[in-house]
Design an enzyme around this catalytic site. Sequence first.
Site, short mmCIF file in Angstrom:
data_model
loop_
_atom_site.label_atom_id
_atom_site.label_comp_id
_atom_site.label_asym_id
_atom_site.label_seq_id
_atom_site.Cartn_x
_atom_site.Cartn_y
_atom_site.Cartn_z
N ASP A 120 -3.10 -18.09 -0.01
CA ASP A 120 -4.13 -18.74 -0.83
C ASP A 120 -4.82 -19.85 -0.04
O ASP A 120 -6.05 -19.97 -0.03
CB ASP A 120 -3.55 -19.26 -2.17
N ASP A 124 -12.42 -9.20 4.54
CA ASP A 124 -13.73 -9.25 3.86
C ASP A 124 -14.24 -10.69 3.79
O ASP A 124 -15.43 -10.94 3.97
CB ASP A 124 -13.63 -8.69 2.42
N TYR A 164 0.82 -1.21 0.00
CA TYR A 164 0.00 0.00 0.00
C TYR A 164 0.86 1.27 0.00
O TYR A 164 0.42 2.33 -0.45
CB TYR A 164 -0.90 0.03 1.24
N LYS A 188 3.11 -15.23 1.84
CA LYS A 188 3.29 -15.89 0.54
C LYS A 188 4.80 -16.13 0.37
O LYS A 188 5.42 -15.72 -0.62
CB LYS A 188 2.71 -14.98 -0.56
N ASP A 227 -6.45 -7.03 4.07
CA ASP A 227 -7.61 -6.37 3.46
C ASP A 227 -8.53 -7.43 2.86
O ASP A 227 -9.74 -7.44 3.11
CB ASP A 227 -7.12 -5.41 2.36
C1 IPM Z 1 -10.50 -1.17 3.98
C2 IPM Z 1 -10.61 -0.53 2.61
C3 IPM Z 1 -9.41 0.37 2.36
C4 IPM Z 1 -8.18 -0.50 2.31
C5 IPM Z 1 -9.49 1.25 1.12
C6 IPM Z 1 -10.76 2.02 1.04
C7 IPM Z 1 -8.32 2.18 1.07
O1 IPM Z 1 -10.79 -1.49 1.63
O2 IPM Z 1 -10.36 -0.45 4.97
O3 IPM Z 1 -10.56 -2.41 4.07
O4 IPM Z 1 -7.87 -1.11 1.28
O5 IPM Z 1 -7.48 -0.57 3.34
MN MN Z 2 -11.12 -3.54 2.42
#
Ligand code: IPM
Ligand code: MN
Length: 365
Positions: A219, A247, A141, A187, A243
């Site tokens: 993975d 999710d 990042y 990884k 990240d």
């Molecule tokens: C998160 C989001 C952010 C990230 C974006 C919006 C910069 O996806 O907080 O998970 O990738 O960290």
């Molecule tokens: Mn995110």
Amino acid sequence: MSYKITLLPGDGIGVEVTEAAVKVMNEVADKFNLTLEFKTELIGGSSYEKNGSPLTDETLQSCYDSDAVFLGAVGGPKWESLPHNLKPEAALLKLRKSLGLFANIRPAKIYEPLIDSSTLKKNVLLGTDLIVLRELTGGIYFGTPRGFDENRGWNTMEYSYEEVERITRIAFRMAKERNKKVTSVDKANVLEVSQFWRNIVHKVHNEFKDVELNDMYVDNAAMQIVRNPKQFDVILTSNLFGDILSDIAGMITGSLGMLPSASIGTKYSLYEPVHGSAPDIAGQNKANPLAAISSAAMMFNYSFGLQKAAEIIDSAIEKTLASGIRTRDIYSEGTALVSTEQMTGAVLENINEIYHSQALGVFTL
Ligand code: IPM
Ligand code: MN
Ligand code: NAD
């Protein structure tokens, strides 16, 4: 006690869920005799529209001057084609970096009443309680060089020794207080930076021999989280992998709209739901406010040391879900569909009920 909180509602449903979280903060403040001083500032697309920049010095200064920062979400289709440094997302990254928020804590726990909202099977989910601990101010990042031209695009995944060491220490300390297991996700079979990460994690492990350590390739980890999430306690990982994995972990809870987060550094801290600005439902009073409300609970716990306040919020969320009301993202047959505001109202009522029953010494859920 008095606390200064900078509110950064941001864009899309960020505005709606922040409003919900603030109502809950005020309710709790009232119960615990706290004074909360709020300052609302722009960030992301809304800041770009007004100031031509997604993050102004004024917003940043307000965060520096606060005891905690609360953020809704940033981004949206309107700003997607802006140059990278003007995108709403760039503001969030600059904010995290400027405040030194290197440790991002993303818990994914099961709420029993939601067990049927997940796309995963009940017997897979029951008993799951994991935390994704994501390194937040390093890795790909932030690495340089970065950029693209007509023929090529490039980013750099880079970590310093110190960056890996400090997040690893946090992982082991957290695991020590929980189920004593760290899974470090990398990884290392392909990336040198991951091998470097793995070596440091093992070195730090020598100081925490009472905690079990496992390495896992990212993975495989993605697959294992949906195959058997119960095997995890603390998942320690880098910025990009964290990240993505957080999710995925969202589906353990049933929806991304349930997942809170705390971002901690040595001096500052920020609380935000894991989800984004959800342009598809923004402005429609449909968003699930529980991730934001639960992030507020983390704020009371981590920033103000008020564990009791955090527990009341968590219990109120549980009780609200048990009553069968659902926003659209967690709706299932036989439950009652409600708006963002109605869900928030129910949480407020339940905070009151729990508070009073506790005061009488008959705490029940
Ligand atoms: C998160 C989001 C952010 C990230 C974006 C919006 C910069 O996806 O907080 O998970 O990738 O960290
Ligand atoms: Mn995110
Ligand atoms: P998203 O998280 O905004 O939405 C993904 C899906 O989940 C959508 O269908 C949305 O409706 C649903 N959803 C998310 N939160 C919900 C909630 N609280 N209640 C009900 N449903 C919810 O991800 P996206 O669509 O990939 O991204 C949209 C924008 O948000 C992009 O600009 C992205 O960069 C940004 N984003 C910001 C953050 C942040 O500010 N921390 C995090 C992720 C994405």
